[in-house]
Design a protein around this motif. Sequence first.
Motif, PDB file in Angstrom:
ATOM      1  N   ILE A 175       0.777  -1.117  -0.073  1.00  0.00           N
ATOM      2  CA  ILE A 175      -0.059   0.020  -0.046  1.00  0.00           C
ATOM      3  C   ILE A 175       0.932   1.264   0.091  1.00  0.00           C
ATOM      4  O   ILE A 175       0.813   2.173  -0.639  1.00  0.00           O
ATOM      5  N   GLY A 176       2.026   1.250   0.794  1.00  0.00           N
ATOM      6  CA  GLY A 176       2.790   2.421   0.933  1.00  0.00           C
ATOM      7  C   GLY A 176       3.626   2.758  -0.327  1.00  0.00           C
ATOM      8  O   GLY A 176       3.698   3.979  -0.829  1.00  0.00           O
ATOM      9  N   LEU A 180       1.725  10.212   2.511  1.00  0.00           N
ATOM     10  CA  LEU A 180       1.421   9.512   3.907  1.00  0.00           C
ATOM     11  C   LEU A 180       2.500  10.479   4.920  1.00  0.00           C
ATOM     12  O   LEU A 180       2.788  10.081   5.975  1.00  0.00           O
ATOM     13  N   MET A 196       3.801   1.503   6.020  1.00  0.00           N
ATOM     14  CA  MET A 196       3.401   2.323   4.681  1.00  0.00           C
ATOM     15  C   MET A 196       4.039   3.470   4.658  1.00  0.00           C
ATOM     16  O   MET A 196       4.601   3.568   3.539  1.00  0.00           O
ATOM     17  N   THR A 208       2.240   1.901  -3.534  1.00  0.00           N
ATOM     18  CA  THR A 208       1.499   1.898  -4.734  1.00  0.00           C
ATOM     19  C   THR A 208       0.694   3.217  -4.593  1.00  0.00           C
ATOM     20  O   THR A 208      -0.072   3.711  -5.440  1.00  0.00           O
ATOM     21  N   THR A 209       0.259   3.823  -3.317  1.00  0.00           N
ATOM     22  CA  THR A 209      -0.576   4.757  -3.047  1.00  0.00           C
ATOM     23  C   THR A 209      -0.217   6.035  -3.567  1.00  0.00           C
ATOM     24  O   THR A 209       0.956   6.209  -3.488  1.00  0.00           O
ATOM     25  N   LYS A 210      -0.990   6.903  -4.080  1.00  0.00           N
ATOM     26  CA  LYS A 210      -0.869   8.062  -4.674  1.00  0.00           C
ATOM     27  C   LYS A 210      -1.006   9.049  -3.546  1.00  0.00           C
ATOM     28  O   LYS A 210      -0.607  10.255  -3.561  1.00  0.00           O
ATOM     29  N   ARG A 211      -1.393   8.797  -2.363  1.00  0.00           N
ATOM     30  CA  ARG A 211      -1.774   9.661  -1.306  1.00  0.00           C
ATOM     31  C   ARG A 211      -0.217   9.858  -0.432  1.00  0.00           C
ATOM     32  O   ARG A 211       0.444   9.007  -0.088  1.00  0.00           O
ATOM     33  N   GLN A 256       6.999   4.359   1.524  1.00  0.00           N
ATOM     34  CA  GLN A 256       6.782   5.644   0.695  1.00  0.00           C
ATOM     35  C   GLN A 256       7.782   6.500   0.648  1.00  0.00           C
ATOM     36  O   GLN A 256       8.324   6.987  -0.096  1.00  0.00           O
TER      37      GLN A 256
END
Length: 262
Positions: free
Chosen positions: A154-155, A162, A208, A157-160, A212
């Motif tokens: 998740i960390g 963190l 996560m 691939t996420t675009k958000r 990132q």
Amino acid sequence: MALQPQSRWTQPQQGWGRAGALDQAVLDEGLRSYMLRVFNWMASGLLLTAIVAYLIASTPAVAELFYTTVRTPRGLATAPTILGWIAMFSPLAFVLALSFGINRMSKTTAQALFWVFAAVMGASMSNIFVIYTSSSIASTFFATSAMFAAMSLIGYTTKRDLTKLGSFMMMGLIGIIIAMVVNIFLASPAIAFIVSILGVVIFCGLTMWDTQRIKNDYIEHAYAEGSEMAGKRSVMDALGLYLNFINLFQFLLQFMGMRNQE
């Protein structure tokens, strides 16, 4: 020479052409290679920790140097010897040495310290083989691996962004450390249970965030393959993920671990 993605990506995306696409492909390949190296370091460190912990626990003459075993109403418990106390606090010394001295170290020194740290961590965790059954340790390890892999994915691939999550989790980490110290004197099962739940949540969040952060740091700096900086950064990044895994495992063991009765 390290890529400078910021300067090479100034032209509009619509007009990139083959040169811009090539730079992106090179960066992507370098990122995958770097992340693989980081996770290989982390996995190797965990393997060494597990081997050392098991060898100490399964060799009574060596185990007695680190801890003594006592029987309690809940099952077996351990009390550290002087050497055991040293083993418990030594990992902190290695983490501080790597964190504050990495810029003055060579790549070889940083890598050697990481191996020694992983071995000492194994010595400090060897008592879990006395307290908990081998089957519950194995099942907790696999559960931790699955949870860690999911959070790390998740960390990655996420675009958000963190960043705020990481700051919040670090504050939470300080809070549970204080609670754990207080509970040494209170010995409250309720506080221990709450701390364990919060610990799992916090180290999932930190996994996560760290993943990132490692990805973004590489994209920003694009360390040259095989360079001194890439070697040292990969060790430090592996150390962060390693600590997340170990702490997540220990908190999950509070829930999933079955205690030895004899």
